[in-house]
Design a protein around this motif. Structure first.
Motif, PDB file in Angstrom:
ATOM      1  N   ALA A   9     -29.127 -40.315  -1.028  1.00  0.00           N
ATOM      2  CA  ALA A   9     -29.119 -38.984  -0.425  1.00  0.00           C
ATOM      3  C   ALA A   9     -27.995 -38.095  -0.946  1.00  0.00           C
ATOM      4  N   ILE A  10     -27.102 -38.628  -1.755  1.00  0.00           N
ATOM      5  CA  ILE A  10     -25.955 -37.843  -2.206  1.00  0.00           C
ATOM      6  C   ILE A  10     -26.420 -36.631  -3.013  1.00  0.00           C
ATOM      7  N   ASP A  11     -25.920 -35.477  -2.627  1.00  0.00           N
ATOM      8  CA  ASP A  11     -26.304 -34.209  -3.251  1.00  0.00           C
ATOM      9  C   ASP A  11     -25.354 -33.913  -4.410  1.00  0.00           C
ATOM     10  N   HIS A  12     -25.835 -34.111  -5.640  1.00  0.00           N
ATOM     11  CA  HIS A  12     -24.991 -33.917  -6.814  1.00  0.00           C
ATOM     12  C   HIS A  12     -24.948 -32.473  -7.279  1.00  0.00           C
ATOM     13  N   THR A  13     -25.603 -31.582  -6.555  1.00  0.00           N
ATOM     14  CA  THR A  13     -25.508 -30.164  -6.906  1.00  0.00           C
ATOM     15  C   THR A  13     -24.270 -29.521  -6.306  1.00  0.00           C
ATOM     16  N   GLN A  14     -23.588 -30.246  -5.414  1.00  0.00           N
ATOM     17  CA  GLN A  14     -22.398 -29.734  -4.753  1.00  0.00           C
ATOM     18  C   GLN A  14     -21.183 -30.582  -5.139  1.00  0.00           C
ATOM     19  N   ALA A  15     -20.004 -30.114  -4.771  1.00  0.00           N
ATOM     20  CA  ALA A  15     -18.780 -30.846  -5.082  1.00  0.00           C
ATOM     21  C   ALA A  15     -17.828 -30.778  -3.887  1.00  0.00           C
ATOM     22  N   GLY A  16     -16.918 -31.745  -3.810  1.00  0.00           N
ATOM     23  CA  GLY A  16     -15.902 -31.739  -2.762  1.00  0.00           C
ATOM     24  C   GLY A  16     -16.501 -31.854  -1.370  1.00  0.00           C
ATOM     25  N   ASP A  17     -15.915 -31.123  -0.416  1.00  0.00           N
ATOM     26  CA  ASP A  17     -16.393 -31.157   0.967  1.00  0.00           C
ATOM     27  C   ASP A  17     -17.824 -30.648   1.083  1.00  0.00           C
ATOM     28  N   ALA A  18     -18.202 -29.718   0.204  1.00  0.00           N
ATOM     29  CA  ALA A  18     -19.569 -29.196   0.230  1.00  0.00           C
ATOM     30  C   ALA A  18     -20.571 -30.297  -0.106  1.00  0.00           C
ATOM     31  N   ARG A  19     -20.200 -31.216  -0.991  1.00  0.00           N
ATOM     32  CA  ARG A  19     -21.093 -32.330  -1.317  1.00  0.00           C
ATOM     33  C   ARG A  19     -21.281 -33.231  -0.108  1.00  0.00           C
ATOM     34  N   VAL A  20     -20.200 -33.526   0.591  1.00  0.00           N
ATOM     35  CA  VAL A  20     -20.293 -34.361   1.795  1.00  0.00           C
ATOM     36  C   VAL A  20     -21.194 -33.689   2.820  1.00  0.00           C
ATOM     37  N   ASP A  21     -20.979 -32.403   3.051  1.00  0.00           N
ATOM     38  CA  ASP A  21     -21.751 -31.694   4.063  1.00  0.00           C
ATOM     39  C   ASP A  21     -23.231 -31.640   3.695  1.00  0.00           C
ATOM     40  N   ALA A  22     -23.519 -31.366   2.428  1.00  0.00           N
ATOM     41  CA  ALA A  22     -24.913 -31.313   1.995  1.00  0.00           C
ATOM     42  C   ALA A  22     -25.573 -32.687   2.072  1.00  0.00           C
ATOM     43  N   THR A  23     -24.800 -33.723   1.804  1.00  0.00           N
ATOM     44  CA  THR A  23     -25.345 -35.080   1.858  1.00  0.00           C
ATOM     45  C   THR A  23     -25.648 -35.504   3.289  1.00  0.00           C
ATOM     46  N   ILE A  24     -24.885 -35.007   4.251  1.00  0.00           N
ATOM     47  CA  ILE A  24     -25.193 -35.285   5.663  1.00  0.00           C
ATOM     48  C   ILE A  24     -26.612 -34.819   5.973  1.00  0.00           C
ATOM     49  N   ASP A  25     -26.946 -33.584   5.574  1.00  0.00           N
ATOM     50  CA  ASP A  25     -28.288 -33.060   5.810  1.00  0.00           C
ATOM     51  C   ASP A  25     -29.327 -33.839   5.012  1.00  0.00           C
ATOM     52  N   ALA A  26     -29.002 -34.179   3.771  1.00  0.00           N
ATOM     53  CA  ALA A  26     -29.955 -34.904   2.932  1.00  0.00           C
ATOM     54  C   ALA A  26     -30.250 -36.290   3.498  1.00  0.00           C
ATOM     55  N   GLN A  27     -29.246 -36.928   4.065  1.00  0.00           N
ATOM     56  CA  GLN A  27     -29.453 -38.243   4.670  1.00  0.00           C
ATOM     57  C   GLN A  27     -30.350 -38.140   5.901  1.00  0.00           C
ATOM     58  N   ILE A  28     -30.156 -37.112   6.694  1.00  0.00           N
ATOM     59  CA  ILE A  28     -31.041 -36.897   7.852  1.00  0.00           C
ATOM     60  C   ILE A  28     -32.483 -36.752   7.380  1.00  0.00           C
ATOM     61  N   ARG A  29     -32.693 -35.926   6.362  1.00  0.00           N
ATOM     62  CA  ARG A  29     -34.050 -35.700   5.855  1.00  0.00           C
ATOM     63  C   ARG A  29     -34.654 -36.985   5.295  1.00  0.00           C
ATOM     64  N   LEU A  30     -33.846 -37.759   4.565  1.00  0.00           N
ATOM     65  CA  LEU A  30     -34.346 -38.989   3.952  1.00  0.00           C
ATOM     66  C   LEU A  30     -34.766 -39.997   5.017  1.00  0.00           C
ATOM     67  N   VAL A  31     -33.921 -40.181   6.021  1.00  0.00           N
ATOM     68  CA  VAL A  31     -34.242 -41.148   7.074  1.00  0.00           C
ATOM     69  C   VAL A  31     -35.456 -40.677   7.874  1.00  0.00           C
ATOM     70  N   ARG A  32     -35.510 -39.393   8.175  1.00  0.00           N
ATOM     71  CA  ARG A  32     -36.663 -38.860   8.906  1.00  0.00           C
ATOM     72  C   ARG A  32     -37.955 -39.093   8.131  1.00  0.00           C
ATOM     73  N   SER A  33     -37.913 -38.845   6.827  1.00  0.00           N
ATOM     74  CA  SER A  33     -39.101 -39.023   5.988  1.00  0.00           C
ATOM     75  C   SER A  33     -39.532 -40.483   5.948  1.00  0.00           C
TER      76      SER A  33
END
Length: 254
Positions: free
Chosen positions: A195-219
């Motif tokens: 779920a790690i979002d490689h389009t972002q960096a730093g804290d923004a990557r962590v924050d985007a990955t939180i949402d991506a992990q939610i979406r992945l688990v939901r799917s």
């Protein structure tokens, strides 16, 4: 929580069914759980024959949309400091010795700041909560969610991530550094890694990955055959949501 993405309303709570579990096995499982509850009631110091009377189940939201509205209302009470702390009375506690009728399964993180019963202002018997760091799925978690849906006829599953998730941060930082994490924590990082979002960096990557992990688990949950069949029939919704520590608000992640 926004209800715009809620599925069509069903016709109410339907009998639980599972292609992978025989009626005999389900009967034994329910009997074991009921027996355990009755045993616990019998061990109470003030137990008496009168207290063992089976109580009728309390009214519960019966459709995905109704369950979502109940959680939305509860979170509004929580974040506006108007909590009711419902369903904690002696009568409710006694009624629950004969069975449980939760209206939502919440798969959340283990983070101590995000207990589902509090952030949704719900009480005993209202939510079936399953918690793992970063909402990571394994067989035990999958089985626990499936139990709520297939055996208890719960109409709603919520994958609840949250702001500043330490498990997600650990996974992101481990990937960036290449350093292994201690003991079983590496397993969590490996599960979150897709779920790690490689389009972002730093804290923004962590924050985007939180949402991506939610979406992945939901799917993944929504794709489980037994759950998917109930989603298709309108008896179940599987939704992603996120809790903001700064505002105490829960909102949908689509």
């Amino acid at each position: 929580m926004n209800l715009d993405d809620a599925p069509p309303r069903g016709t109410g709570r339907q009998p639980a069914s599972s292609p992978t579990a025989t009626p005999h096995r389900r009967t034994l499982l329910r009997a074991a759980l009921t027996g355990a509850a009755a045993l616990g009631a019998g061990l109470a110091l003030d137990a008496s024959p009168a207290s063992a009377v089976t109580a009728a189940p309390r009214p519960r939201p019966g459709t995905p949309a109704e369950a979502l509205r109940a959680l939305e209302a509860g979170n509004h009470r929580w974040r506006t400091y108007r909590e009711r702390h419902p369903n904690e009375s002696p009568a409710v506690r006694q009624s629950l010795t004969s069975g449980q009728y939760p209206f939502a399964v919440v798969l959340g993180c283990v983070d101590s700041r995000v207990p589902p019963e509090l952030v949704f202002d719900q009480g005993l018997g209202d939510l079936l909560t399953v918690r793992s760091a970063g909402e990571v799925l394994d067989e035990a978690v999958l089985g626990s969610v499936a139990y709520g849906v297939l055996e208890l006829a719960v109409p709603l599953v919520v994958v609840l991530g949250h702001q500043s998730c330490g498990a997600v941060r650990a996974a992101v930082e481990a990937e960036e550094s290449g350093e292994p994490l201690p003991a079983h924590i590496q397993y969590l990082a490996d599960q979150i890694s897709p779920a790690i979002d490689h389009t972002q960096a730093g804290d923004a990557r962590v924050d985007a990955t939180i949402d991506a992990q939610i979406r992945l688990v939901r799917s993944r949950l929504a794709a489980e055959p037994d759950l998917a069949a109930k989603v298709t029939s309108g008896q179940l919704a599987v939704v992603g949501a996120r809790y903001e520590l700064t505002t105490q608000r829960v909102h949908r992640v689509s």
